[in-house]
Design a protein around this motif. Structure first.
Motif, mmCIF file in Angstrom:
data_model
loop_
_atom_site.group_PDB
_atom_site.id
_atom_site.type_symbol
_atom_site.label_atom_id
_atom_site.label_comp_id
_atom_site.label_asym_id
_atom_site.label_seq_id
_atom_site.Cartn_x
_atom_site.Cartn_y
_atom_site.Cartn_z
ATOM 1 N N SER A 167 0.708 -1.231 0.109
ATOM 2 C CA SER A 167 -0.081 -0.087 -0.078
ATOM 3 C C SER A 167 0.719 1.332 -0.005
ATOM 4 N N THR A 168 2.057 1.172 0.387
ATOM 5 C CA THR A 168 2.959 2.160 0.535
ATOM 6 C C THR A 168 4.209 2.078 -0.569
ATOM 7 N N LEU A 169 4.610 1.192 -0.771
ATOM 8 C CA LEU A 169 5.763 0.848 -1.812
ATOM 9 C C LEU A 169 5.578 1.107 -3.074
ATOM 10 N N ILE A 170 4.499 0.399 -3.591
ATOM 11 C CA ILE A 170 4.171 0.554 -4.944
ATOM 12 C C ILE A 170 3.619 1.988 -5.396
ATOM 13 N N PRO A 171 2.837 2.316 -4.689
ATOM 14 C CA PRO A 171 2.480 3.785 -5.182
ATOM 15 C C PRO A 171 3.396 4.550 -5.135
ATOM 16 N N THR A 172 4.414 4.726 -4.241
ATOM 17 C CA THR A 172 5.708 5.641 -4.438
ATOM 18 C C THR A 172 6.416 5.344 -5.573
ATOM 19 N N ILE A 173 6.581 4.129 -5.909
ATOM 20 C CA ILE A 173 7.353 3.661 -7.096
ATOM 21 C C ILE A 173 6.608 4.101 -8.447
ATOM 22 N N TYR A 174 5.492 3.870 -8.482
ATOM 23 C CA TYR A 174 4.561 4.315 -9.434
ATOM 24 C C TYR A 174 4.420 5.883 -9.735
ATOM 25 N N SER A 175 4.532 6.410 -8.616
ATOM 26 C CA SER A 175 4.391 8.010 -8.683
ATOM 27 C C SER A 175 5.985 8.527 -9.479
ATOM 28 N N ILE A 176 6.812 8.011 -8.842
ATOM 29 C CA ILE A 176 8.328 8.294 -9.638
ATOM 30 C C ILE A 176 8.430 8.195 -10.945
ATOM 31 N N ILE A 177 7.994 7.005 -11.173
ATOM 32 C CA ILE A 177 7.775 6.509 -12.545
ATOM 33 C C ILE A 177 7.167 7.391 -13.292
ATOM 34 N N SER A 178 6.061 7.649 -13.183
ATOM 35 C CA SER A 178 5.131 8.365 -13.869
ATOM 36 C C SER A 178 5.543 9.735 -14.048
ATOM 37 N N ILE A 179 6.075 10.533 -12.920
ATOM 38 C CA ILE A 179 6.630 11.885 -13.242
ATOM 39 C C ILE A 179 7.659 11.853 -13.917
ATOM 40 N N PHE A 180 8.677 11.194 -13.941
ATOM 41 C CA PHE A 180 9.873 11.200 -14.650
ATOM 42 C C PHE A 180 9.663 10.976 -15.976
ATOM 43 N N LEU A 187 -0.743 5.200 -15.036
ATOM 44 C CA LEU A 187 -0.364 4.702 -14.092
ATOM 45 C C LEU A 187 -0.666 5.209 -12.539
ATOM 46 N N PRO A 188 -0.749 6.609 -12.329
ATOM 47 C CA PRO A 188 -1.470 7.016 -11.136
ATOM 48 C C PRO A 188 -2.746 6.540 -10.723
ATOM 49 N N LEU A 189 -3.470 6.104 -11.795
ATOM 50 C CA LEU A 189 -4.713 5.352 -11.347
ATOM 51 C C LEU A 189 -4.542 4.051 -10.431
ATOM 52 N N TRP A 190 -3.496 3.248 -10.958
ATOM 53 C CA TRP A 190 -3.054 2.161 -10.443
ATOM 54 C C TRP A 190 -2.055 2.461 -8.944
ATOM 55 N N ALA A 191 -1.431 3.524 -9.004
ATOM 56 C CA ALA A 191 -0.786 3.905 -7.583
ATOM 57 C C ALA A 191 -2.107 4.335 -6.562
ATOM 58 N N VAL A 192 -3.033 4.837 -6.889
ATOM 59 C CA VAL A 192 -4.347 5.009 -5.994
ATOM 60 C C VAL A 192 -4.863 3.779 -5.746
ATOM 61 N N TYR A 193 -4.959 3.096 -6.527
ATOM 62 C CA TYR A 193 -5.622 1.573 -6.596
ATOM 63 C C TYR A 193 -4.881 0.821 -5.246
ATOM 64 N N TYR A 194 -3.522 0.756 -5.341
ATOM 65 C CA TYR A 194 -2.688 0.256 -4.325
ATOM 66 C C TYR A 194 -2.778 0.894 -3.072
ATOM 67 N N SER A 195 -2.824 2.161 -2.938
ATOM 68 C CA SER A 195 -2.823 2.814 -1.804
ATOM 69 C C SER A 195 -3.908 2.630 -0.934
#
Length: 408
Positions: free
Chosen positions: A34-47, A87-95
């Motif tokens: 719930s914390t690890l995957i959203p963080t990684i997804y957010s970094i990948i999405s931004i950069f 990808l942000p939608l999947w990040a929210v899904y995991y969070s």
């Protein structure tokens, strides 16, 4: 309950089949996603979004936007960008602990975009590798094949093929309610094991094994070709130096210019193609293959474990734990390839960095010119108002003089 939990750990590529529930392994703790995957997804999405948008802008404003290489690069960046936007939608899904709140249509579209990117990006990378092979190894014979129109047709075929490969995800993916946890997951329940095995093998073969073989063969031949050409240039340079050296000895030093030195470890043109230039090309070539392999190989290894479990070849708690926990983590590595692609194919090249710098300078100059124009317009408007006010004041003075001069 176990079957539903499989749905949670299979955001992009589900591992849920009609197999019986797996045994409970008390000693194997689950990783909190719930914390690890959203963080990684957010970094990948931004950069990844920033890199691909910059790449698209530079390629669209390039002096040769319709060249074969630019055509493949542009389509690759567009495919990566489409995926990164979901990808942000999947990040929210995991969070939210696997609770999908965006509706059934968004669930299907996001799943289709993930699968589409898996196939489309690899197809375009493979096309770029084959184009580089033709351009470097067969520069003259490939002139007719490396036509921009043929490249556009190839891109269209790649998009169509990627759409066909991602169609099963669009059809099978759906929202499934889990009353025990009061959540709705976005996952897949395959009709039977045959569906799961067929789609898993398609991912492994079409989206990894065949492209890796083609990419590796192309770049191995390119590397060997560059090394052979450098060796031939050095041999020619050596023979030319030896010839000049012998001529200087025969003339006994009676030369109008200094005698040519005898061959050494470094030779004229070989230095330009060898040394740093050759190393840069070879390292770039190696980075392409290594990045592709490192990003996607771990995920396909986990997929193979799931296939082996379905066939009954592999059993045990370590297999269940790896499939449940490492599927999402290895997908992060695979998704990071979308952020790495602009760096490998665009920003490493000097020409691309130069065009990016020129584009930034042009934008700055445009903004500066627009600001100066607005400032001049404001000054002109102020001057106009001031002159208008001065005329009105002058008219009032003239009127006052006329009135004072009139007899009472």
């Amino acid at each position: 309950m176990e079957n539903s939990y499989d749905l949670f750990n299979s955001t992009a590529f589900p591992n849920t089949t009609s197999m019986p529930p797996m045994p409970h392994c008390e000693d194997w703790s689950q990783i909190d996603m719930s914390t690890l995957i959203p963080t990684i997804y957010s970094i990948i999405s931004i950069f990844g979004t920033v890199g691909n948008v910059l790449a698209i802008c530079v390629l669209a404003h390039s002096s040769t936007p319709r060249s074969v290489a630019n055509t493949f690069m542009l389509n690759l960046c567009v495919a990566d960008l489409l995926f990164l936007l979901s990808l942000p939608l999947w990040a929210v899904y995991y969070s939210q602990n696997y609770n999908w709140t965006f509706g059934r249509l968004a669930c299907k579209i996001c799943s289709a975009l993930l699968h589409f990117n898996l196939y489309a990006s690899i197809f375009f990378i493979m096309c770029m590798s084959m184009d580089r092979y033709l351009a470097i190894v067969h520069p003259l014979r490939s002139l007719s094949a490396r036509d921009p129109k043929i490249a556009i047709v190839t891109c269209v075929l790649a998009w169509v093929l990627a759409c066909l490969c991602s169609t099963p995800a669009l059809i099978l993916r759906d929202i499934h309610a889990v009353p025990e946890l009061s959540i709705e997951v976005c996952g897949v329940v395959y009709p039977d094991d045959t569906w799961f095995l067929a789609l898993a093998w398609m991912k492994i073969i079409v989206a990894f094994a065949l492209p890796l073989i083609v990419i590796s063969c192309c770049y191995c031949i390119i590397g060997r070709h560059l090394l052979v050409d450098t060796g031939l240039i050095r041999m020619k340079s050596m023979s030319h130096s030896v010839k000049k050296c012998m001529e200087s000895k025969e003339h006994g030093g009676k030369l109008e210019r200094p005698p040519t030195p005898c061959p050494n470890a470094r030779f004229g043109n070989a230095r330009s193609l060898g040394g740093r230039g050759l190393q840069r090309v070879l390292w770039t070539v190696a980075a392409v293959v290594i990045a592709f392999f490192l990003c996607w190989f771990p995920f396909h290894c986990v997929t193979m474990l799931d296939v082996g479990k379905t066939y009954g070849w592999l059993k045990g708690c370590w297999v269940d734990w790896t499939i449940q926990n490492m599927t999402a983590i290895t997908l992060c590595l695979g998704f990071s390839n979308s952020a790495i692609n602009p760096l490998l194919y665009c920003f490493i090249g000097h020409h691309f960095r130069g065009r990016l710098g020129g584009l930034c300078k042009g934008l700055c100059a445009c903004v500066k010119a627009r600001g100066e124009e607005e400032h001049s317009q404001k000054r002109g408007s102020f001057s106009t108002r001031l002159s208008s006010f001065s005329r009105k004041l002058s008219d009032l003075k003239d009127l006052a003089i006329v009135e004072n001069s009139c007899p009472a």
